[in-house]
Motif scaffolding. Structure first.
Motif, PDB file in Angstrom:
ATOM      1  N   LEU A  22       0.830  -1.209   0.000  1.00  0.00           N
ATOM      2  CA  LEU A  22       0.000   0.000   0.000  1.00  0.00           C
ATOM      3  C   LEU A  22       0.863   1.257   0.000  1.00  0.00           C
ATOM      4  O   LEU A  22       0.543   2.236  -0.672  1.00  0.00           O
ATOM      5  N   PHE A  29      -3.153   6.702  -3.119  1.00  0.00           N
ATOM      6  CA  PHE A  29      -4.089   6.440  -2.026  1.00  0.00           C
ATOM      7  C   PHE A  29      -3.816   7.225  -0.754  1.00  0.00           C
ATOM      8  O   PHE A  29      -4.552   7.098   0.218  1.00  0.00           O
ATOM      9  N   PRO A  32      -1.647   4.810   3.989  1.00  0.00           N
ATOM     10  CA  PRO A  32      -2.606   3.777   4.392  1.00  0.00           C
ATOM     11  C   PRO A  32      -2.832   3.810   5.900  1.00  0.00           C
ATOM     12  O   PRO A  32      -1.970   4.259   6.659  1.00  0.00           O
ATOM     13  N   PRO A  45      -8.844   8.947  -3.241  1.00  0.00           N
ATOM     14  CA  PRO A  45      -8.866   7.556  -2.814  1.00  0.00           C
ATOM     15  C   PRO A  45      -8.070   7.332  -1.522  1.00  0.00           C
ATOM     16  O   PRO A  45      -7.177   8.119  -1.181  1.00  0.00           O
ATOM     17  N   SER A  47      -6.656   3.943   1.340  1.00  0.00           N
ATOM     18  CA  SER A  47      -6.450   2.503   1.521  1.00  0.00           C
ATOM     19  C   SER A  47      -6.397   2.178   3.005  1.00  0.00           C
ATOM     20  O   SER A  47      -5.991   3.000   3.819  1.00  0.00           O
ATOM     21  N   LEU A  70      -9.921  -0.585  -0.423  1.00  0.00           N
ATOM     22  CA  LEU A  70      -9.588   0.557  -1.265  1.00  0.00           C
ATOM     23  C   LEU A  70     -10.849   1.386  -1.447  1.00  0.00           C
ATOM     24  O   LEU A  70     -11.889   0.863  -1.852  1.00  0.00           O
ATOM     25  N   LEU A  88      -6.535  -1.136  -8.738  1.00  0.00           N
ATOM     26  CA  LEU A  88      -6.727  -2.435  -8.094  1.00  0.00           C
ATOM     27  C   LEU A  88      -5.646  -3.411  -8.551  1.00  0.00           C
ATOM     28  O   LEU A  88      -5.026  -4.100  -7.730  1.00  0.00           O
ATOM     29  N   ILE A  91      -2.238  -2.639  -6.926  1.00  0.00           N
ATOM     30  CA  ILE A  91      -2.162  -3.071  -5.526  1.00  0.00           C
ATOM     31  C   ILE A  91      -1.952  -4.578  -5.447  1.00  0.00           C
ATOM     32  O   ILE A  91      -1.140  -5.074  -4.663  1.00  0.00           O
TER      33      ILE A  91
END
Length: 143
Positions: A22, A29, A32, A45, A47, A70, A88, A91
């Motif tokens: 991540l 993202f 995380p 976005p 995560s 996500l 996706l 990741i």
């Protein structure tokens, strides 16, 4: 590593590998997070890593599971094919690469679930939840 602490060390390797995957995509993202977070301060976005379990699998293995969630902002213009699916895939590829560096085997994404909803501020969201599974050897015969 003794056989009795192997489950802890393998759990750490499993969760760390997924967290590192991540972090490789922090530019997309953000940082995380693990577990619950204040949704009022979340930028999308985003995560999330949620450790789930370490389960003994006779005769000499443990199976490890974790969720990688996500979150994407959703609108009428959301491009699932052009934006969400490539993220996706990235990741998943990073997760596999990081898990290859651990003593675990049989690692895979065992479930992919898609959710549509909103957060507490009524921001429309798409959440994709990946359940990761891996296995590791443990010999507990010498108790």
């Amino acid at each position: 590593m003794t056989d009795h602490t192997a489950v802890i060390e393998q759990s750490e390797a499993f969760y760390s590998a997924l967290l590192d995957a991540l972090l490789e995509h922090e530019d997309l993202f953000g940082t995380p997070f693990v577990g619950n977070r204040d949704w009022n301060t979340t930028d999308y976005p985003a995560s999330e890593l949620i450790p789930e379990s370490a389960t003994y699998q006779p005769p000499n293995e443990y199976q490890y599971q974790a969720r990688v969630n996500l979150y994407f902002h959703r609108s009428r213009l959301t491009d699932y094919i052009g934006e969400i699916i490539p993220a996706l895939s990235a990741i998943v590829e990073s997760g596999v690469e990081r898990l290859r560096e651990t003593p675990l085997y049989a690692f895979r994404v065992s479930d992919i679930e898609y959710f549509i909803g909103s957060d507490f501020e009524s921001t429309s969201l798409v959440m994709i939840s990946l359940r990761w599974t891996a296995e590791g050897p443990v010999d507990l015969a010498n108790r």
